[in-house]
Design a protein around this motif. Structure first.
Motif, PDB file in Angstrom:
ATOM      1  N   SER A  14      -1.523 -29.061  15.314  1.00  0.00           N
ATOM      2  CA  SER A  14      -0.720 -29.221  16.564  1.00  0.00           C
ATOM      3  C   SER A  14      -0.519 -30.631  16.622  1.00  0.00           C
ATOM      4  CB  SER A  14      -1.295 -28.614  17.875  1.00  0.00           C
ATOM      5  OG  SER A  14      -0.155 -29.111  18.938  1.00  0.00           O
ATOM      6  N   GLU A  17       1.697 -31.860  13.983  1.00  0.00           N
ATOM      7  CA  GLU A  17       3.131 -31.495  13.970  1.00  0.00           C
ATOM      8  C   GLU A  17       3.667 -32.518  15.267  1.00  0.00           C
ATOM      9  OE1 GLU A  17       6.788 -29.591  13.773  1.00  0.00           O
ATOM     10  OE2 GLU A  17       4.822 -29.631  12.544  1.00  0.00           O
ATOM     11  N   ILE A  18       2.834 -32.883  16.183  1.00  0.00           N
ATOM     12  CA  ILE A  18       3.306 -33.996  17.125  1.00  0.00           C
ATOM     13  C   ILE A  18       3.678 -35.150  16.354  1.00  0.00           C
ATOM     14  CG2 ILE A  18       2.700 -35.471  19.264  1.00  0.00           C
ATOM     15  CD1 ILE A  18       1.289 -32.746  20.151  1.00  0.00           C
ATOM     16  N   GLU A  60       5.043 -28.959  21.937  1.00  0.00           N
ATOM     17  CA  GLU A  60       3.833 -28.597  21.216  1.00  0.00           C
ATOM     18  C   GLU A  60       2.805 -29.525  22.046  1.00  0.00           C
ATOM     19  OE1 GLU A  60       1.777 -27.550  18.149  1.00  0.00           O
ATOM     20  OE2 GLU A  60       3.816 -27.128  18.001  1.00  0.00           O
ATOM     21  N   ASN A  63       1.388 -26.561  23.933  1.00  0.00           N
ATOM     22  CA  ASN A  63       0.690 -25.953  23.339  1.00  0.00           C
ATOM     23  C   ASN A  63      -0.520 -26.680  23.197  1.00  0.00           C
ATOM     24  OD1 ASN A  63       0.128 -23.503  21.331  1.00  0.00           O
ATOM     25  ND2 ASN A  63       0.338 -25.234  19.752  1.00  0.00           N
TER      26      ASN A  63
END
Length: 76
Positions: A14, A17-18, A60, A63
């Protein structure tokens, strides 16, 4: 123990991805700022990309918060 390692892996993914989404948003932001500096109207595509990437980053991050909260509960 397996759930803990799964959560740690998901948190790392995560965070990555950020980082990727923020890099993409910076590219659209630079085009947007360039238009403003040149007293032009930013292209609708650049504005839309910026909004889209910002929304994806917000999702995200939410999340990531949930994953961290779950990991904290397991650690206690």
């Amino acid at each position: 123990m397996s759930r803990k390692s799964d959560l740690e892996k998901a948190i790392k993914e995560s965070e990555n991805e950020i980082d990727l989404l923020e890099q993409k948003r910076i590219r659209s932001m630079s085009a947007f700022i360039e238009a403003l500096v040149n007293h032009d109207t930013p292209s609708p595509e650049d504005v839309e990309y910026f909004k889209t990437f910002s929304g994806l980053i917000d999702l995200e991050r939410e999340n990531l918060r949930r994953l961290n909260e779950e990991l904290d509960k397991i650690k206690k």
